[in-house]
Motif scaffolding. Sequence first.
Motif, PDB file in Angstrom:
ATOM      1  N   ILE A  49     -12.331  10.226 -66.188  1.00  0.00           N
ATOM      2  CA  ILE A  49     -12.166  10.550 -67.611  1.00  0.00           C
ATOM      3  C   ILE A  49     -13.500  10.274 -68.308  1.00  0.00           C
ATOM      4  O   ILE A  49     -13.978   9.131 -68.308  1.00  0.00           O
ATOM      5  CB  ILE A  49     -11.050   9.703 -68.268  1.00  0.00           C
ATOM      6  CG1 ILE A  49      -9.787   9.675 -67.390  1.00  0.00           C
ATOM      7  CG2 ILE A  49     -10.710  10.239 -69.659  1.00  0.00           C
ATOM      8  CD1 ILE A  49      -8.746   8.662 -67.825  1.00  0.00           C
ATOM      9  N   ASP A  50     -14.084  11.305 -68.876  1.00  0.00           N
ATOM     10  CA  ASP A  50     -15.398  11.114 -69.506  1.00  0.00           C
ATOM     11  C   ASP A  50     -15.270  10.598 -70.946  1.00  0.00           C
ATOM     12  O   ASP A  50     -14.169  10.530 -71.502  1.00  0.00           O
ATOM     13  CB  ASP A  50     -16.245  12.389 -69.411  1.00  0.00           C
ATOM     14  CG  ASP A  50     -15.670  13.548 -70.226  1.00  0.00           C
ATOM     15  OD1 ASP A  50     -14.875  13.314 -71.158  1.00  0.00           O
ATOM     16  OD2 ASP A  50     -16.015  14.707 -69.908  1.00  0.00           O
ATOM     17  N   ILE A  53     -11.973  10.370 -73.556  1.00  0.00           N
ATOM     18  CA  ILE A  53     -11.497   9.040 -73.961  1.00  0.00           C
ATOM     19  C   ILE A  53     -11.405   8.976 -75.479  1.00  0.00           C
ATOM     20  O   ILE A  53     -10.373   8.612 -76.048  1.00  0.00           O
ATOM     21  CB  ILE A  53     -12.421   7.916 -73.429  1.00  0.00           C
ATOM     22  CG1 ILE A  53     -12.331   7.814 -71.904  1.00  0.00           C
ATOM     23  CG2 ILE A  53     -12.055   6.571 -74.081  1.00  0.00           C
ATOM     24  CD1 ILE A  53     -13.332   6.843 -71.280  1.00  0.00           C
ATOM     25  N   ALA A  54     -12.489   9.376 -76.154  1.00  0.00           N
ATOM     26  CA  ALA A  54     -12.535   9.283 -77.621  1.00  0.00           C
ATOM     27  C   ALA A  54     -11.428  10.116 -78.254  1.00  0.00           C
ATOM     28  O   ALA A  54     -10.777   9.679 -79.223  1.00  0.00           O
ATOM     29  CB  ALA A  54     -13.903   9.732 -78.120  1.00  0.00           C
ATOM     30  N   LEU A  75      -3.929   8.379 -80.100  1.00  0.00           N
ATOM     31  CA  LEU A  75      -3.065   7.191 -79.999  1.00  0.00           C
ATOM     32  C   LEU A  75      -3.083   6.407 -81.307  1.00  0.00           C
ATOM     33  O   LEU A  75      -2.044   5.938 -81.780  1.00  0.00           O
ATOM     34  CB  LEU A  75      -3.536   6.281 -78.856  1.00  0.00           C
ATOM     35  CG  LEU A  75      -3.235   6.729 -77.434  1.00  0.00           C
ATOM     36  CD1 LEU A  75      -3.949   5.814 -76.445  1.00  0.00           C
ATOM     37  CD2 LEU A  75      -1.732   6.710 -77.152  1.00  0.00           C
ATOM     38  N   GLY A  76      -4.272   6.260 -81.875  1.00  0.00           N
ATOM     39  CA  GLY A  76      -4.415   5.521 -83.136  1.00  0.00           C
ATOM     40  C   GLY A  76      -3.586   6.143 -84.246  1.00  0.00           C
ATOM     41  O   GLY A  76      -2.878   5.448 -84.983  1.00  0.00           O
ATOM     42  N   LYS A  77      -3.638   7.457 -84.340  1.00  0.00           N
ATOM     43  CA  LYS A  77      -2.869   8.186 -85.363  1.00  0.00           C
ATOM     44  C   LYS A  77      -1.370   7.968 -85.169  1.00  0.00           C
ATOM     45  O   LYS A  77      -0.627   7.739 -86.122  1.00  0.00           O
ATOM     46  CB  LYS A  77      -3.169   9.682 -85.282  1.00  0.00           C
ATOM     47  CG  LYS A  77      -4.298  10.146 -86.181  1.00  0.00           C
ATOM     48  CD  LYS A  77      -3.899  10.178 -87.653  1.00  0.00           C
ATOM     49  CE  LYS A  77      -5.069   9.964 -88.592  1.00  0.00           C
ATOM     50  NZ  LYS A  77      -5.484   8.566 -88.809  1.00  0.00           N
ATOM     51  N   GLN A  78      -0.937   8.066 -83.914  1.00  0.00           N
ATOM     52  CA  GLN A  78       0.484   7.907 -83.602  1.00  0.00           C
ATOM     53  C   GLN A  78       0.957   6.494 -83.954  1.00  0.00           C
ATOM     54  O   GLN A  78       2.017   6.306 -84.561  1.00  0.00           O
ATOM     55  CB  GLN A  78       0.703   8.193 -82.119  1.00  0.00           C
ATOM     56  CG  GLN A  78       2.154   8.458 -81.765  1.00  0.00           C
ATOM     57  CD  GLN A  78       2.360   8.585 -80.258  1.00  0.00           C
ATOM     58  OE1 GLN A  78       1.440   8.984 -79.527  1.00  0.00           O
ATOM     59  NE2 GLN A  78       3.544   8.237 -79.805  1.00  0.00           N
ATOM     60  N   ASP A  84     -12.101   0.226 -79.811  1.00  0.00           N
ATOM     61  CA  ASP A  84     -12.086   1.631 -80.232  1.00  0.00           C
ATOM     62  C   ASP A  84     -10.774   1.975 -80.930  1.00  0.00           C
ATOM     63  O   ASP A  84     -10.766   2.652 -81.954  1.00  0.00           O
ATOM     64  CB  ASP A  84     -12.263   2.556 -79.014  1.00  0.00           C
ATOM     65  CG  ASP A  84     -13.705   2.595 -78.516  1.00  0.00           C
ATOM     66  OD1 ASP A  84     -14.613   2.125 -79.247  1.00  0.00           O
ATOM     67  OD2 ASP A  84     -13.922   3.091 -77.393  1.00  0.00           O
ATOM     68  N   LEU A  85      -9.659   1.517 -80.366  1.00  0.00           N
ATOM     69  CA  LEU A  85      -8.333   1.888 -80.877  1.00  0.00           C
ATOM     70  C   LEU A  85      -8.065   1.343 -82.282  1.00  0.00           C
ATOM     71  O   LEU A  85      -7.619   2.088 -83.157  1.00  0.00           O
ATOM     72  CB  LEU A  85      -7.248   1.397 -79.906  1.00  0.00           C
ATOM     73  CG  LEU A  85      -5.811   1.736 -80.273  1.00  0.00           C
ATOM     74  CD1 LEU A  85      -5.548   3.245 -80.196  1.00  0.00           C
ATOM     75  CD2 LEU A  85      -4.824   0.987 -79.371  1.00  0.00           C
ATOM     76  N   VAL A  86      -8.330   0.070 -82.500  1.00  0.00           N
ATOM     77  CA  VAL A  86      -7.981  -0.517 -83.807  1.00  0.00           C
ATOM     78  C   VAL A  86      -8.739   0.156 -84.949  1.00  0.00           C
ATOM     79  O   VAL A  86      -8.244   0.224 -86.073  1.00  0.00           O
ATOM     80  CB  VAL A  86      -8.186  -2.054 -83.858  1.00  0.00           C
ATOM     81  CG1 VAL A  86      -7.185  -2.759 -82.964  1.00  0.00           C
ATOM     82  CG2 VAL A  86      -9.618  -2.452 -83.535  1.00  0.00           C
TER      83      VAL A  86
END
Length: 181
Positions: A15-16, A20-21, A27-30, A55-57
């Motif tokens: 996964i490049d 990933i980004a 995921l963050g939006k969900q 990255d997620l938070v």
Amino acid sequence: MTKDEIVERIKSVLIDEERIAKRVAELGKQIEQDYAGKCPVVVAILKGSIIFYGDLVRKINLPMRFDTMAVSSYGSGTVSSGNVKIKKDLSKDISGDDVLLIEDIIDSGNTMKALTALLEHRGAKSIKVCSFLDKPSRRTTDFEADYVGYSIPDEFVIGYGLDYDEKYRNLPYVGVLEITD
Ligand code: IMP
Ligand code: MG
């Protein structure tokens, strides 16, 4: 090659950075939608989730509390709350809180099954798990994460927080590691 010569090689990029980004933003939006009006305690499971967590938070526009935990599972077999060893505990009591655990990868499912049972026992109001990766074919428990970045085949992967012998965590992509001895 002599017996103690172990060669590690990054066989391929699974996964490049770009993929990933994109997925982390989704995921963050969900999570932002699902936790609207709440102030979850978002827990990084050390050390593998550090990069994903950071990255997620930043893609979740909600008030939240940060915390961290380091755990190790006692392996397979019947899993109960006693099967997880806590190497570093939360900094604050989570009873009555909405807890979101951030993990790097779900493999057998032992670690997360035991940890969620433990936090439930401690009186969390809700517990969900967001794992960057998932290897469903390796599951030996009935545990499933609530949010998964990517489901991957049964290969040993490194990078974006994941290690082999504490190395490769800082790679910006997920790669497949080939180990020959
Ligand atoms: P389990 O779900 O309890 O079997 O354990 C999951 C843990 O095993 C993860 O948090 C990782 O530390 C480790 N793990 C499993 N598969 C991999 C992999 O492919 N690369 C790096 N670590 C892995
Ligand atoms: Mg881990």
